[in-house]
Design an enzyme around this catalytic site. Structure first.
Site, short mmCIF file in Angstrom:
data_model
loop_
_atom_site.label_atom_id
_atom_site.label_comp_id
_atom_site.label_asym_id
_atom_site.label_seq_id
_atom_site.Cartn_x
_atom_site.Cartn_y
_atom_site.Cartn_z
N CYS A 189 -22.48 -12.34 -11.54
CA CYS A 189 -21.26 -11.68 -12.07
C CYS A 189 -20.09 -12.33 -12.34
CB CYS A 189 -20.93 -10.29 -11.29
SG CYS A 189 -21.22 -8.68 -12.10
N1 GLN Z 1 -28.89 -9.05 -13.16
C1 GLN Z 1 -28.36 -10.40 -12.51
C2 GLN Z 1 -28.65 -10.17 -10.86
O1 GLN Z 1 -29.05 -8.99 -10.36
C3 GLN Z 1 -26.85 -10.55 -12.55
C4 GLN Z 1 -26.00 -9.50 -12.11
C5 GLN Z 1 -24.64 -9.66 -12.65
O2 GLN Z 1 -24.23 -10.03 -13.59
N2 GLN Z 1 -23.69 -8.87 -11.84
O3 GLN Z 1 -28.43 -11.06 -10.32
#
Ligand code: GLN
Length: 237
Positions: free
Chosen positions: A2
């Site tokens: 994230c």
């Molecule tokens: N979808 C990715 C994960 O589950 C990245 C998540 C995100 O960027 N919050 O790790």
């Protein structure tokens, strides 16, 4: 992931990029300022750096599925790790994705290290035997590696068209180049006298941080910094 951060420039300590800045990835792991999706980034962290003692071309990774703020071993060692090229991230796992070290960025093909901030429908991604995890980001990384990073812009446009809900902020480096996309989430650029930072959000209140517009590709390399709208990209370099 994230929140992520990349560095290309003079060798600096990992700690100075990740742990010491007042609003750096350490703080962003529990109190990000600009995060639109998810509240905090407690589902792991990873730091990838290119090792100057091995011609600057060898990628090394330190990842964990635990929160960054609790890792006292990393905090102890990070001031002694130095690199000219870094890809670091803290993770907020998308619902349904595994929380495990192999789902934690940065991912690597042995030359590039790559982090994904966002989400993508796995049904639009090609199956891969090389993906480290069933996590969407690991499958996306494998798809990008398979096409090659010179095609990053085109790959993002195609996947973005196949999944209009996708958020596809990518950060990737190979020791000589640092690439990033803004596609559905924030991306900021800081040009320092000793190098360039690309990050999901500013790590301090320096007025020199510039926000990259959505749907852009940024490339940092020997030619400086270039930003290209992601409707015009055709075979990046
Ligand atoms: N979808 C990715 C994960 O589950 C990245 C998540 C995100 O960027 N919050 O790790």
């Amino acid at each position: 992931m994230c929140r992520h951060l990349g560095w290309l420039g003079s060798p600096v300590s990992i700690s100075s990029l990740v742990l010491e800045p007042p609003q750096g990835l350490l703080l962003q792991s529990y109190a990000p300022r600009r995060q639109k999706h998810g509240l905090m980034n407690a589902d792991g962290w990873g730091v990838g750096f290119f090792d100057g003692s091995a011609d600057g071309a060898v990628p090394r990774r330190w990842r964990s599925p635990a929160p960054l703020w609790g890792d006292t071993s990393f905090a102890s060692v990070a001031p002694a790790l130095r690199s000219h090229c870094v890809v670091a991230a803290v993770r907020s796992a998308t619902v349904g994705m595994p929380i495990e070290i192999s789902a934690t960025a940065p991912f690597t093909d042995g030359q590039w290290m790559l982090s994904h901030n966002g989400v993508v429908d796995r049904a639009v991604l090609p199956p891969s035997r090389l993906a480290e995890s069933v996590c969407d980001s690991a499958l996306l990384a494998a798809a990008i590696f398979a096409r090659g990073l010179d095609a990053l812009g085109d790959t993002i446009i195609e996947i973005g068209n196949a999944d209009p809900q996708a958020r596809l902020n990518i950060l990737a480096a190979n020791g000589a180049r640092l690439l990033a996309t803004a596609w559905g989430d924030t991306l900021f650029l800081l040009q320092r006298t000793d190098g360039v930072v690309l990050a999901s959000e500013p790590y301090d209140d320096d007025p020199d941080w510039e926000e990259v517009p959505d749907r852009h590709l940024v490339e940092v390399g020997a030619d400086g910094v270039q930003s290209t709208p992601l409707n015009r990209v055709k075979g990046t370099r």
